[in-house]
Design a protein around this motif. Structure first.
Motif, PDB file in Angstrom:
ATOM      1  N   ARG A  40       0.849  -1.191   0.000  1.00  0.00           N
ATOM      2  CA  ARG A  40       0.000   0.000   0.000  1.00  0.00           C
ATOM      3  C   ARG A  40       0.887   1.244   0.000  1.00  0.00           C
ATOM      4  O   ARG A  40       1.358   1.686   1.038  1.00  0.00           O
ATOM      5  N   VAL A  41       1.082   1.771  -1.175  1.00  0.00           N
ATOM      6  CA  VAL A  41       1.995   2.888  -1.354  1.00  0.00           C
ATOM      7  C   VAL A  41       1.349   4.169  -0.828  1.00  0.00           C
ATOM      8  O   VAL A  41       0.238   4.515  -1.228  1.00  0.00           O
ATOM      9  N   PRO A  42       2.010   4.892   0.070  1.00  0.00           N
ATOM     10  CA  PRO A  42       1.477   6.199   0.467  1.00  0.00           C
ATOM     11  C   PRO A  42       1.631   7.180  -0.696  1.00  0.00           C
ATOM     12  O   PRO A  42       2.723   7.336  -1.237  1.00  0.00           O
ATOM     13  N   TYR A  43       0.544   7.809  -1.094  1.00  0.00           N
ATOM     14  CA  TYR A  43       0.613   8.719  -2.241  1.00  0.00           C
ATOM     15  C   TYR A  43      -0.430   9.814  -2.117  1.00  0.00           C
ATOM     16  O   TYR A  43      -1.299   9.783  -1.242  1.00  0.00           O
ATOM     17  N   MET A  44      -0.323  10.791  -3.028  1.00  0.00           N
ATOM     18  CA  MET A  44      -1.231  11.930  -3.017  1.00  0.00           C
ATOM     19  C   MET A  44      -1.836  12.131  -4.404  1.00  0.00           C
ATOM     20  O   MET A  44      -1.147  11.976  -5.413  1.00  0.00           O
ATOM     21  N   GLN A  45      -3.112  12.457  -4.423  1.00  0.00           N
ATOM     22  CA  GLN A  45      -3.787  12.868  -5.641  1.00  0.00           C
ATOM     23  C   GLN A  45      -3.993  14.376  -5.564  1.00  0.00           C
ATOM     24  O   GLN A  45      -4.556  14.877  -4.593  1.00  0.00           O
ATOM     25  N   VAL A  46      -3.542  15.097  -6.586  1.00  0.00           N
ATOM     26  CA  VAL A  46      -3.657  16.563  -6.585  1.00  0.00           C
ATOM     27  C   VAL A  46      -4.152  17.010  -7.957  1.00  0.00           C
ATOM     28  O   VAL A  46      -3.518  16.703  -8.977  1.00  0.00           O
ATOM     29  N   VAL A  47      -5.272  17.717  -7.984  1.00  0.00           N
ATOM     30  CA  VAL A  47      -5.786  18.303  -9.220  1.00  0.00           C
ATOM     31  C   VAL A  47      -5.904  19.805  -9.002  1.00  0.00           C
ATOM     32  O   VAL A  47      -6.549  20.254  -8.046  1.00  0.00           O
ATOM     33  N   VAL A  48      -5.269  20.580  -9.892  1.00  0.00           N
ATOM     34  CA  VAL A  48      -5.148  22.019  -9.686  1.00  0.00           C
ATOM     35  C   VAL A  48      -5.820  22.815 -10.806  1.00  0.00           C
ATOM     36  O   VAL A  48      -6.000  22.328 -11.928  1.00  0.00           O
ATOM     37  N   ASP A  49      -6.191  24.041 -10.475  1.00  0.00           N
ATOM     38  CA  ASP A  49      -6.540  25.070 -11.451  1.00  0.00           C
ATOM     39  C   ASP A  49      -6.158  26.411 -10.842  1.00  0.00           C
ATOM     40  O   ASP A  49      -5.498  26.461  -9.786  1.00  0.00           O
ATOM     41  N   HIS A  50      -6.553  27.494 -11.484  1.00  0.00           N
ATOM     42  CA  HIS A  50      -6.131  28.805 -10.983  1.00  0.00           C
ATOM     43  C   HIS A  50      -6.775  29.165  -9.645  1.00  0.00           C
ATOM     44  O   HIS A  50      -6.292  30.054  -8.938  1.00  0.00           O
ATOM     45  N   LEU A  51      -7.855  28.488  -9.285  1.00  0.00           N
ATOM     46  CA  LEU A  51      -8.521  28.765  -8.018  1.00  0.00           C
ATOM     47  C   LEU A  51      -7.843  28.084  -6.835  1.00  0.00           C
ATOM     48  O   LEU A  51      -8.055  28.464  -5.688  1.00  0.00           O
ATOM     49  N   GLY A  52      -7.078  27.029  -7.108  1.00  0.00           N
ATOM     50  CA  GLY A  52      -6.448  26.277  -6.029  1.00  0.00           C
ATOM     51  C   GLY A  52      -6.305  24.811  -6.397  1.00  0.00           C
ATOM     52  O   GLY A  52      -5.906  24.488  -7.524  1.00  0.00           O
ATOM     53  N   ALA A  53      -6.675  23.903  -5.469  1.00  0.00           N
ATOM     54  CA  ALA A  53      -6.459  22.475  -5.716  1.00  0.00           C
ATOM     55  C   ALA A  53      -7.355  21.615  -4.846  1.00  0.00           C
ATOM     56  O   ALA A  53      -7.746  22.015  -3.746  1.00  0.00           O
ATOM     57  N   ASP A  54      -7.658  20.427  -5.363  1.00  0.00           N
ATOM     58  CA  ASP A  54      -8.247  19.350  -4.572  1.00  0.00           C
ATOM     59  C   ASP A  54      -7.125  18.363  -4.285  1.00  0.00           C
ATOM     60  O   ASP A  54      -6.437  17.904  -5.201  1.00  0.00           O
ATOM     61  N   VAL A  55      -6.940  18.037  -3.013  1.00  0.00           N
ATOM     62  CA  VAL A  55      -5.837  17.176  -2.589  1.00  0.00           C
ATOM     63  C   VAL A  55      -6.405  16.007  -1.796  1.00  0.00           C
ATOM     64  O   VAL A  55      -7.200  16.201  -0.872  1.00  0.00           O
ATOM     65  N   ILE A  56      -6.010  14.788  -2.164  1.00  0.00           N
ATOM     66  CA  ILE A  56      -6.373  13.590  -1.413  1.00  0.00           C
ATOM     67  C   ILE A  56      -5.077  12.904  -0.994  1.00  0.00           C
ATOM     68  O   ILE A  56      -4.216  12.622  -1.835  1.00  0.00           O
ATOM     69  N   VAL A  57      -4.949  12.644   0.287  1.00  0.00           N
ATOM     70  CA  VAL A  57      -3.762  11.984   0.836  1.00  0.00           C
ATOM     71  C   VAL A  57      -4.161  10.583   1.277  1.00  0.00           C
ATOM     72  O   VAL A  57      -5.092  10.420   2.069  1.00  0.00           O
ATOM     73  N   LEU A  58      -3.468   9.572   0.762  1.00  0.00           N
ATOM     74  CA  LEU A  58      -3.742   8.188   1.120  1.00  0.00           C
ATOM     75  C   LEU A  58      -2.482   7.584   1.718  1.00  0.00           C
ATOM     76  O   LEU A  58      -1.482   7.390   1.020  1.00  0.00           O
ATOM     77  N   SER A  59      -2.540   7.315   3.015  1.00  0.00           N
ATOM     78  CA  SER A  59      -1.357   6.834   3.726  1.00  0.00           C
ATOM     79  C   SER A  59      -1.783   6.083   4.969  1.00  0.00           C
ATOM     80  O   SER A  59      -2.711   6.501   5.672  1.00  0.00           O
ATOM     81  N   GLY A  60      -1.099   4.961   5.224  1.00  0.00           N
ATOM     82  CA  GLY A  60      -1.369   4.199   6.439  1.00  0.00           C
ATOM     83  C   GLY A  60      -2.788   3.697   6.542  1.00  0.00           C
ATOM     84  O   GLY A  60      -3.323   3.554   7.636  1.00  0.00           O
ATOM     85  N   GLY A  61      -3.421   3.420   5.396  1.00  0.00           N
ATOM     86  CA  GLY A  61      -4.789   2.929   5.393  1.00  0.00           C
ATOM     87  C   GLY A  61      -5.830   4.016   5.607  1.00  0.00           C
ATOM     88  O   GLY A  61      -7.024   3.729   5.701  1.00  0.00           O
ATOM     89  N   GLU A  62      -5.409   5.274   5.690  1.00  0.00           N
ATOM     90  CA  GLU A  62      -6.333   6.384   5.905  1.00  0.00           C
ATOM     91  C   GLU A  62      -6.385   7.280   4.668  1.00  0.00           C
ATOM     92  O   GLU A  62      -5.432   7.354   3.898  1.00  0.00           O
ATOM     93  N   ARG A  63      -7.520   7.965   4.515  1.00  0.00           N
ATOM     94  CA  ARG A  63      -7.730   8.875   3.386  1.00  0.00           C
ATOM     95  C   ARG A  63      -8.171  10.228   3.936  1.00  0.00           C
ATOM     96  O   ARG A  63      -9.104  10.307   4.733  1.00  0.00           O
ATOM     97  N   ARG A  64      -7.465  11.285   3.529  1.00  0.00           N
ATOM     98  CA  ARG A  64      -7.828  12.639   3.942  1.00  0.00           C
ATOM     99  C   ARG A  64      -8.001  13.507   2.703  1.00  0.00           C
ATOM    100  O   ARG A  64      -7.198  13.442   1.770  1.00  0.00           O
ATOM    101  N   GLU A  65      -9.034  14.324   2.699  1.00  0.00           N
ATOM    102  CA  GLU A  65      -9.317  15.200   1.568  1.00  0.00           C
ATOM    103  C   GLU A  65      -9.177  16.658   1.989  1.00  0.00           C
ATOM    104  O   GLU A  65      -9.688  17.062   3.036  1.00  0.00           O
ATOM    105  N   LEU A  66      -8.488  17.442   1.162  1.00  0.00           N
ATOM    106  CA  LEU A  66      -8.238  18.851   1.436  1.00  0.00           C
ATOM    107  C   LEU A  66      -8.598  19.685   0.211  1.00  0.00           C
ATOM    108  O   LEU A  66      -8.468  19.213  -0.927  1.00  0.00           O
TER     109      LEU A  66
END
Length: 352
Positions: free
Chosen positions: A111-137
């Motif tokens: 289970r690779v710890p990784y991040m999903q990041v999608v950006v535009d000029h307004l900012g970004a959607d960030v999802i962090v997947l690590s240690g079996g947990e998922r956090r959305e920012l």
């Protein structure tokens, strides 16, 4: 993979019931099938000597919403259980000195710890997947002005500068969040998608260490409530590529040494905490039996060797169960690789 998540299993004394079973009764026909398979499992455990209360505790998971579940239970109760992404093709039920965890580890994979990041000029959607947990920012520093006007006029240059300053500030804020989360989550990969200009602005503001972990997804823009499918396909591709590269690196390290080959030599190295990573070839069934002692790294194919190490009454147990316990209790890692030039398909990269 590190086996910290199952270390609690080895703080208990066996014997253990280890069960892999289907659980989800989504239709009447499936419910009948799950019930029949559970009856077969429970009868097998009873014949092997598992107490009724242990069987009853495991039976409480029948009807779980997950497709299947791995359950490990001793007379003191359920010690560890985890839902399975897919129901097992065949039932596994053992009552034995050690928990039979290798099928769970093989299905779980790295289970690779990784991040999903999608950006535009307004900012970004960030999802962090690590240690079996998922956090959305959600990252957004400023939201105006954001678009450059088409009309001209004296104020055009100033307005364009204001817009670009908004873009810059949002890129800076996004880069700061990426850097912070990458360090905290120990992310191996950061898959960056979204608006091309915004991607470049964010990349330019990342430190070298973090930027080296970035994989760019050319397709996909921000979409309220979900990541774009084209972007998620790139995420899957990046994860597969990372794993293949990592497996190749480990096999190369094994070939170059220091390393040991075969189950017997790996067992000896584990007993003296010399092992950094155990490599196991995918596919083979490790039904070979070995001799184990009461402590985590105590196992060997040779009973006399166990006695020489001070184990008064060695117990016969599956090699894969003994190997997993030794890895978990010596702070080593376990990795599955496609092929390994080694007897029994087992080897180890040494710390020294």
């Amino acid at each position: 993979m590190r086996l910290d998540f199952i270390r609690s299993l080895y703080e208990e004394r066996g014997p253990f019931a280890s069960v892999y079973m289907p659980t989800n009764r989504i239709t009447k026909a499936v419910a009948v099938m799950v019930g029949l398979r559970w009856r077969h499992i429970s009868e097998g455990l009873a014949e092997a000597g598992a107490p009724d209360e242990v069987i009853a505790r495991i039976g409480e998971f029948v009807g779980d919403p997950a497709p299947g579940r791995a359950v490990f239970c001793s007379s003191s109760g359920v010690i560890f259980s985890e839902p399975l992404a897919a129901g097992p093709e065949w039932d596994i039920a053992r009552w034995s000195a050690l928990p039979h965890v290798m099928p769970l580890l093989a299905q779980r994979g790295e289970r690779v710890p990784y991040m999903q990041v999608v950006v535009d000029h307004l900012g970004a959607d960030v999802i962090v997947l690590s240690g079996g947990e998922r956090r959305e920012l959600v990252v957004q520093a400023e939201d105006w002005p954001i678009h450059k006007p088409a009309q001209g006029g004296r104020s055009q240059p100033r307005y364009e500068r204001d817009v670009e300053e908004t873009w810059r500030r949002n890129a800076v804020a996004t880069a700061e969040v990426i850097a912070k989360e990458a360090v905290q989550s120990e992310a191996e990969l950061i898959v960056l998608g979204g608006d091309p200009k915004s991607r470049h602005m964010v990349l330019d503001r990342l430190g070298r260490d973090v930027a080296q972990r970035v994989v760019v997804a050319e397709n996909g823009g921000r979409s309220p409530g979900e990541m774009p499918k084209s972007y998620l396909r790139k995420v899957d591709e990046a994860l597969r590529s990372w794993l293949v590269q990592r497996q190749n690196e480990l096999v190369d390290a094994y070939r170059n040494g220091p390393a040991v080959s075969g189950l017997h030599e790996t067992a000896r190295a584990l007993r003296v905490s010399q092992v950094a990573k155990v490599l196991v070839a995918e596919g083979p069934s490790y039904e070979e039996m070995v001799w184990i002692g009461p402590e985590g790294p105590q196992f060997s194919p040779d009973r006399e060797e166990m006695c020489a190490w001070g184990v008064a009454d060695p117990i016969n147990e599956r090699a894969d169960a003994a190997l997993a316990r030794a890895v978990a209790t010596t702070d080593a890692e376990l990795w599955f690789v496609p092929e390994l030039d080694s007897p029994e398909g087992v080897g180890a990269i040494l710390r020294f």
